[in-house]
Design an enzyme around this catalytic site. Structure first.
Site, short mmCIF file in Angstrom:
data_model
loop_
_atom_site.label_atom_id
_atom_site.label_comp_id
_atom_site.label_asym_id
_atom_site.label_seq_id
_atom_site.Cartn_x
_atom_site.Cartn_y
_atom_site.Cartn_z
N ARG A 176 0.83 -1.21 0.00
CA ARG A 176 0.00 0.00 0.00
C ARG A 176 0.86 1.25 0.00
O ARG A 176 0.60 2.20 -0.75
CB ARG A 176 -0.95 -0.02 1.21
CG ARG A 176 -2.08 -0.97 0.98
CD ARG A 176 -3.03 -1.13 2.15
NE ARG A 176 -4.11 -2.00 1.68
CZ ARG A 176 -5.19 -2.32 2.39
NH1 ARG A 176 -5.34 -1.86 3.62
NH2 ARG A 176 -6.11 -3.10 1.86
N TYR A 208 -6.30 -0.32 -6.94
CA TYR A 208 -5.71 -1.61 -6.52
C TYR A 208 -5.02 -1.54 -5.16
O TYR A 208 -4.88 -0.46 -4.61
CB TYR A 208 -4.87 -2.26 -7.62
CG TYR A 208 -3.63 -1.61 -8.19
CD1 TYR A 208 -2.91 -0.62 -7.57
CD2 TYR A 208 -3.16 -2.07 -9.43
CE1 TYR A 208 -1.75 -0.11 -8.13
CE2 TYR A 208 -2.00 -1.55 -10.00
CZ TYR A 208 -1.31 -0.57 -9.34
OH TYR A 208 -0.17 -0.08 -9.90
N GLU A 209 -4.71 -2.68 -4.59
CA GLU A 209 -4.23 -2.79 -3.19
C GLU A 209 -5.22 -2.19 -2.20
O GLU A 209 -4.82 -1.63 -1.17
CB GLU A 209 -2.86 -2.11 -3.02
CG GLU A 209 -1.74 -2.73 -3.78
CD GLU A 209 -1.47 -4.17 -3.36
OE1 GLU A 209 -1.82 -4.55 -2.24
OE2 GLU A 209 -0.93 -4.91 -4.19
N GLY A 210 -6.50 -2.34 -2.48
CA GLY A 210 -7.54 -1.75 -1.63
C GLY A 210 -7.90 -0.37 -2.15
O GLY A 210 -7.06 0.52 -2.17
N GLN A 229 -9.26 2.22 2.06
CA GLN A 229 -8.20 2.81 2.89
C GLN A 229 -8.81 3.73 3.95
O GLN A 229 -8.42 3.70 5.12
CB GLN A 229 -7.22 3.62 2.03
CG GLN A 229 -6.57 2.87 0.89
CD GLN A 229 -5.73 1.69 1.34
OE1 GLN A 229 -5.08 1.74 2.37
NE2 GLN A 229 -5.78 0.60 0.58
#
Lengths: 570, 570
Positions: B294, B428-430, B435
């Site tokens: 992240r 992406y990556e959450g 977040q």
């Protein structure tokens, strides 16, 4: 869920918020009743949904291309354009003497916006023709009007605008294309023009270019520019397309979006053209055309916002993910953060549309009554409608993409295409920076009179809503007062750079406040209904943005230039 | 002007703002002096400028493609990856016992960010390997570590992360891929995974997939997920790539950007894999990997922001248009509105970078000291660094495009590519919404302790700056107080939907305040210099945004769900 033109929203706004009925009390628009408006919007909406919306992906997948000097348009575009033309939508506001419908700009705005949401790249073609029709109506000779207007209005021929040259973009006065008098009433036009939207196509029998150029010994800058009508085929004695003119499409641009709209580099090599308006008077004619084109471009943004919003809603209500949120269907539409995005998209699209319609209404009232106040109001609202409408289009398309998660960046989904297509609306017809400079510069040369008159009216209307919604009314009223202080500050700056340094945040804040006002009026007309709920969302969550913007707007220009060039690029 | 990695900015931030020297006082990072850091950054910067930046356009023009089941990468990418691997940049922070350099994450962050600005789609390949290396270091058996880590660190092999399935995106607990014990220490993995970045390539001898799947009778949701290492080729007894595994690339996605990065649909048909971490303990391992990924994705946004900013500066200082502005060169960089855009790009890029480095520093201090406060600080800053970094990347790329005017939407310019490439970093990556929910949810389960400790420290540092810059210090202090009130409000909400309804504006406001604080520290370290001037711009013009955001953040969730589904889509 396929695209559905926002007919009900227009109907509500025109009937309950914008005072469309004032138009039918004028002589010019006596026929413009709400019943008539509803019938027209409904008919146009059907065409947008059934004919234009299905062309949206085709333009992206099969861009317009240049084939041996001829532009081949995207599959289905010829049929789509024919549907627009056959419906009479090109000449909605054009003079009935030449085949137009003579309808108010408010309705033309609405139909243009609906078409934009359906298929932006195709909609740009009739928008260009509309601009040309208006310029010719106001500035061309009777002979040109009689020959060209009926064909442009029927869609048999199409029109383009040729302003930009490589060295002359925002600074149009720097253009160097030349025009020489042929001695027979025509002129020979030479030069290269870039960014010519719909510079050519394969469905119109002729393409009419309005070209800015300089006559020999013309004064420097914008005072030395003349406007010429330069057709692809020089009309013969019957007015039919005759000899090919000496002009050509050099190339088409590879753009990030709007692939269905051919953006041409045009070359004129002594091409035959005719003067429109007086010698060296081209800028006045272009401004006629561009002012309404600016409103149209704002509407392009808003149309795309509507379409992106609808697509995101449909996706969010279908997509199941995570624990059931509020409501228990398990779709992401019930997750608070997704709902925040959907509500923001809807509330901002509505605000931008209401602002654009207010602008269109002011244009109509100015045209119908000749009152200077209405004309000034229209002039003041035009840069706001253009910049805020296109910015909202870009932001809503981006938020719609975000709602889709990973699917958002996959092209097959269509969300990314909206974001790519709409991006240029913040740039063409005058960048949004130029719009903001126009607002705090030219549109405040009256010492802030137009701005303050608008704020006075808004505050009076807020008072009328206070009894129903004391909290909402107070919030909008406070924002108005803060805006008034910033307006006074702007007017007090004699150094234009100090104004320009805060122009973009000022314009945005003005739009925010206008949006609050128009949402409040909507709430008043729909007490306890969905428009009141939407207004509460906007006023509580989005309106407060004006605070930071107005602090930014009044910062002056000193700190902007504190860094040296070397420090800036370091 | 070609891309130049921002070596000086990193050097200044690490030396003067982030307290990099605290690291060299720890045992683990005793070698991490500023001299060493400068040498490393300078070396990495050279590679970025000379080798990676020239590959940026190639990836867009010649996307990775699937050719008979094999991914063919963009021209020059194999050589670019080799340069990254040969420089040792993949394993910068990896364990020296397996060939890594054991350097602090602060430096790895910096190099990753510099590579992102040079060529985002290629940089994603080593970023994926880094995540895998970290997961294996923390959770894999010694046998796996001994076999795989040296090859991943050297770049001989590459790594991927396989989480998402069509029905399981943000809700990873919904995944349904299966794993069955083969009885020989290996497992048979079956299922389909989507959005696999660099799912295959033609330059690594083997590709190692970390795959989340469920063992038979695993508990539902995230508690029943296990992690498996599944190589493209099953290693033979010598550890060399042996038999092809039963896995395949089904297709590559057509994305709006990042064309050089192959995004694969992966099919596993009883593929051989090995358990990493305990049975049903896959989520813990994935979170190890994802937390630092992240930060890395935040850095991707900031790297692109840097590149877009540099390109816009160069264009603005070259392009002449309009009357001469302030300074008299006649370029658009001297027009107030363009300068406002350039300064905004620069100030926001700097703020986001400083925040990301603060996060990396907290990770390093946590790793070096084991202190829970540092670990909590790192956990708190990670979602802010990811979301703000990627948002700034998107915004700066869009502003850079706008600076180019009409050229901005022409693909050959490259400005549009930045805006397309960087868009997915908010997803992406959450997603950035996830977040923000993490920030106001999980990261505030301590009752706001981590948040308030950070605000306490910031206010103490502001007091130290007040004697030098009373006005700036006061503005940042006030913003801190407003943020503290909003933080108290968040913590007081027991209904998580009320928090989530304001999560995104709250995170953004927190970043705005952090940015103000870090700009203020920079000003203090550079009194009268360019960083003080930049801080003045940020604090006067951009920091005030927090006011509207925090009003939005505390609005609760009631109005969000006031509209019925039918009213929402109407």
């Amino acid at each position: 869920m396929p695209y559905r033109a926002a007919v009900d929203d227009f109907d509500f706004l025109l009937g309950q918020v914008i005072d469309f009925s004032a138009l039918s009390e004028t002589t010019r628009f006596a026929d413009a009743t709400q019943d008539m408006s509803r019938a027209i919007l409904s008919e146009a909406g059907k065409m947008c949904d059934a004919v234009l919306a299905p062309l949206q992906r085709a333009g992206d997948l099969h861009p317009a291309r240049l084939d041996n000097g001829v532009v081949r348009t995207s599959p289905g575009y010829a049929e789509g354009f024919k549907a627009i033309a056959d419906g009479g939508w090109i000449g909605m506001s054009a003079d009935p003497d030449y085949g137009g419908m003579g309808l108010p700009m408010s309705l033309t705005y609405a139909v243009n916006e609906m078409m934009s949401g359906a298929c932006l790249s195709l909609q740009l073609a009739p928008l260009m023709s509309q601009g040309q029709i208006e310029a010719l109506e106001h500035h061309a000779s009777d002979a040109i009007k009689t020959l060209y207007l009926p064909k442009l209005i029927s869609g048999e021929w199409t029109g383009t605008m040729n302003l930009t040259e490589p060295q002359a973009g925002s600074d149009v006065g720097a253009l160097s294309s030349k025009a020489v008098d042929n001695g027979d009433g025509s002129y020979a036009i030479s030069g290269q023009k870039i960014y010519i939207s719909w510079g050519d196509n394969d469905f119109a029998a002729n393409i009419c270019h309005l070209v800015l150029a300089r006559l020999p010994d013309a004064p420097a800058g914008t005072k030395g520019i003349s406007l010429f009508l330069v057709p692809k085929f020089v009309p013969d004695d019957n007015g039919d397309p005759g000899t090919p003119n000496t002009l050509s499409v050099v190339s088409l641009e590879h753009k990030m979006g709007l692939h269905g709209s051919p953006t041409a580099v045009m070359q004129y090599d002594g091409a035959t053209g005719w003067l429109v308006g007086p010698e060296h008077g081209g800028m006045a004619a272009m401004f006629t055309m561009m002012n309404n084109a600016r409103l149209g471009v704002g509407g392009q943004g808003i149309g795309v916002a509507e379409a992106a919003c609808q697509q995101a809603m449909a996706y969010a209500m279908e997509r199941k993910q995570g624990r059931a949120g509020v409501g228990g269907t398990g779709t992401i539409a019930e997750h608070a953060d997704v709902r925040r995005m959907l509500m923001t998209m809807k509330a901002d699209t509505y605000a931008a549309r209401a602002i654009a319609l207010s602008c269109a209404h002011a244009i109509d009232m100015g045209n119908a009554t000749g009152a200077a106040d209405w004309t000034a109001r229209a002039a003041f609202l035009t840069p706001i409608a253009k910049a805020f409408g296109s910015d909202v289009g870009i932001e809503v398309a981006q938020t719609g993409l975000q709602v889709h998660g990973g699917m958002g960046v996959i092209e097959e989904t269509g969300a990314a295409q909206y974001s790519r297509d709409v991006r240029v609306t913040a740039i063409y017809e005058g960048t949004n920076g130029i719009q903001a400079m126009d607002l705090v510069g030219r549109k405040m040369m009256d010492g802030g009179e137009a701005a303050n008159r608008l704020l006075d009216e808004i505050e009076a209307e807020i008072e009328g809503a206070r009894v129903h919604f004391p909290n909402m009314a107070d919030a909008v009223w406070q924002s108005c007062e803060t805006l008034r202080e910033a307006t006074d500050w702007m007017v007090a700056q004699s150094d234009m750079n100090a104004r320009f340094a805060g122009a973009v945040p000022y314009l945005r804040a003005f739009a925010r406040v206008l949006g609050g006002h128009l949402h409040l009026l909507s709430a008043k007309a729909d007490k306890g209904g969905p428009r009141e709920k939407l207004a509460r969302f906007y006023i509580q969550r989005l309106l407060p943005e004006h605070q930071g913007l107005l602090a930014h707007a009044q910062a002056g220009d000193k700190d902007l230039f504190a860094l040296t060039t070397e420090e800036l690029i370091a």
